[in-house]
Motif scaffolding. Sequence first.
Motif, PDB file in Angstrom:
ATOM      1  N   ASN A   1     -47.556  35.855 -19.488  1.00 24.08           N
ATOM      2  CA  ASN A   1     -47.478  34.841 -20.538  1.00 24.08           C
ATOM      3  C   ASN A   1     -46.398  33.827 -20.175  1.00 24.08           C
ATOM      4  OD1 ASN A   1     -45.593  34.443 -23.357  1.00 24.08           O
ATOM      5  ND2 ASN A   1     -47.698  33.719 -23.392  1.00 24.08           N
TER       6      ASN A   1
ATOM      7  N   PHE B   1     -55.145  34.906 -28.774  1.00 25.57           N
ATOM      8  CA  PHE B   1     -54.199  35.994 -28.993  1.00 25.57           C
ATOM      9  C   PHE B   1     -53.434  35.629 -30.264  1.00 25.57           C
ATOM     10  CE2 PHE B   1     -51.101  39.070 -26.896  1.00 25.57           C
ATOM     11  CZ  PHE B   1     -50.070  38.961 -27.826  1.00 25.57           C
TER      12      PHE B   1
ATOM     13  N   THR C   1     -50.660  36.021 -33.074  1.00 26.37           N
ATOM     14  CA  THR C   1     -49.348  36.632 -33.260  1.00 26.37           C
ATOM     15  C   THR C   1     -48.800  36.414 -34.663  1.00 26.37           C
ATOM     16  OG1 THR C   1     -47.125  36.872 -32.294  1.00 26.37           O
ATOM     17  CG2 THR C   1     -48.084  34.649 -32.301  1.00 26.37           C
TER      18      THR C   1
ATOM     19  N   GLU D   1     -51.630  40.713 -32.081  1.00 23.62           N
ATOM     20  CA  GLU D   1     -50.301  41.293 -31.860  1.00 23.62           C
ATOM     21  C   GLU D   1     -49.810  41.791 -33.217  1.00 23.62           C
ATOM     22  OE1 GLU D   1     -46.651  40.398 -28.946  1.00 23.62           O
ATOM     23  OE2 GLU D   1     -47.054  38.766 -30.351  1.00 23.62           O
TER      24      GLU D   1
ATOM     25  N   GLN E   1     -51.552  32.134 -27.270  1.00 23.20           N
ATOM     26  CA  GLN E   1     -51.020  32.819 -28.436  1.00 23.20           C
ATOM     27  C   GLN E   1     -50.873  31.809 -29.572  1.00 23.20           C
ATOM     28  OE1 GLN E   1     -47.610  35.285 -27.592  1.00 23.20           O
ATOM     29  NE2 GLN E   1     -48.526  36.090 -25.722  1.00 23.20           N
TER      30      GLN E   1
ATOM     31  N   ASP F   1     -51.521  33.565 -19.806  1.00 19.19           N
ATOM     32  CA  ASP F   1     -51.561  33.353 -21.252  1.00 19.19           C
ATOM     33  C   ASP F   1     -50.413  32.393 -21.570  1.00 19.19           C
ATOM     34  OD1 ASP F   1     -52.025  34.894 -24.173  1.00 19.19           O
ATOM     35  OD2 ASP F   1     -49.915  34.503 -23.787  1.00 19.19           O
TER      36      ASP F   1
ATOM     37  N   HIS G   1     -47.795  30.577 -24.729  1.00 19.60           N
ATOM     38  CA  HIS G   1     -47.232  30.736 -26.073  1.00 19.60           C
ATOM     39  C   HIS G   1     -46.398  29.490 -26.335  1.00 19.60           C
ATOM     40  CE1 HIS G   1     -45.273  33.341 -29.309  1.00 19.60           C
ATOM     41  NE2 HIS G   1     -44.446  32.308 -29.228  1.00 19.60           N
TER      42      HIS G   1
END
Length: 409
Positions: free
Chosen positions: A191, A36, A38, A72, A246, A220, A222
């Motif tokens: 997340n 993912f 970002t 994203e 992420q 997920d 981050h």
Amino acid sequence: MLQCPTIQRARRDPRRIEFFQGTLDSTSEITEARIFDTTLRDGEQSPRTSFSYDDKREIAAVLDDMGTHVIEAGFPVNSDAEFEAVRDIAESAQNSEVCGLARVVDEDVEAALDSGVDLVHVFVSTSDVQLQDSMHATREEAKQAAVESVERVTEAGVECMFSPMDATRTDEDFLIEVVQAADAAGADWVNIPDTCGVATPRRFYDMVEKVVDAIDARVDVHTHDDFGLAAANALSGFEAGASQSQVSVNGIGERAGNAAYEEVVMALESLYDVETHIDTTRITELSRLVEDRSSIPVPANKPVVGENAFSHESGIHAAGVIENSDTFEPGVMTPEMVGAERELVLGKHTGQHSVRERLVDAGYDPTEEEVREVTRRVKDYGAEKKRVTMDVLEKFAREVGVTEEEVRV
């Protein structure tokens, strides 16, 4: 005198470089790994960084072409220009899902839905320090707002991700309570963000594992790099059962940045033997693009994409690499895999093997004595902190009297 043991290489998929005896050879920890990105949202939140509409479209196009699972694209409610960029990226993406960020407030959620993204990412603070001194809300108010936002997104028929912001500084019982509430409301993804970069790999593993066991939604992670642990924590999250991480290109983002796209992808591919289906041969190209558009320089010693990542100056290292690049490089990751080139750098630490290699590549046919003399000059020049370019090397070759290959008899 030490006797060097014979090294036996394990058989592996011929598409990959082999692991060697004694290196990490267990590749069963991770079964699924999605990326993912970002960069266009958290990456743009780097201090003194701003992407134009064209910048966002250009970066998104490369991420999409490479097969990045999720992009994203931004925070649609932020401005008309941001909304348009997110909308147009969502319309043009061919391979990637496109995500828009939203706080747990109606205006944000509606803007994200109106932008036409595939995934709406809603978030709310859950740590007491942020609830009290940033949001000025109670735990119950935060949980209720999260549930309502998740319900609104899912009612619209759009995939939803929920983030309990500052999860790693959130009371663990409340963290489980809020993610279970979001899960029950229909969140497709939960997340777990290490918003302030305070996680360590073991502690983060334990937290992610508890969340994975507590909900049905996919997990997920981050991670932020305040202590240089973002990539390690992201990988630990995967090991604990998370399906996605992420990341941002070159690790750019708030404060010290995020887990770096290039580091996480290549660790998954090369160390864990996980097929991400991302075209890694464009990683260096992507890195240079983001470096240029963000105006954030990539350090020379940056893993995977730094100028020194596949460069060698030390005589012992360079000699080994000339013979077999696996001697002083990871072996499981080559410059070709990331669209880079190996470089033998000439300088103070250069040995005769490197000098000979570079002279021969340039069309010279030096004798052993000539190589020794050119090497001495290279070392002296490099010791003065001067860069030894090919022009400088050829100047030394001419001064020493090295003849070109076709001339020597």
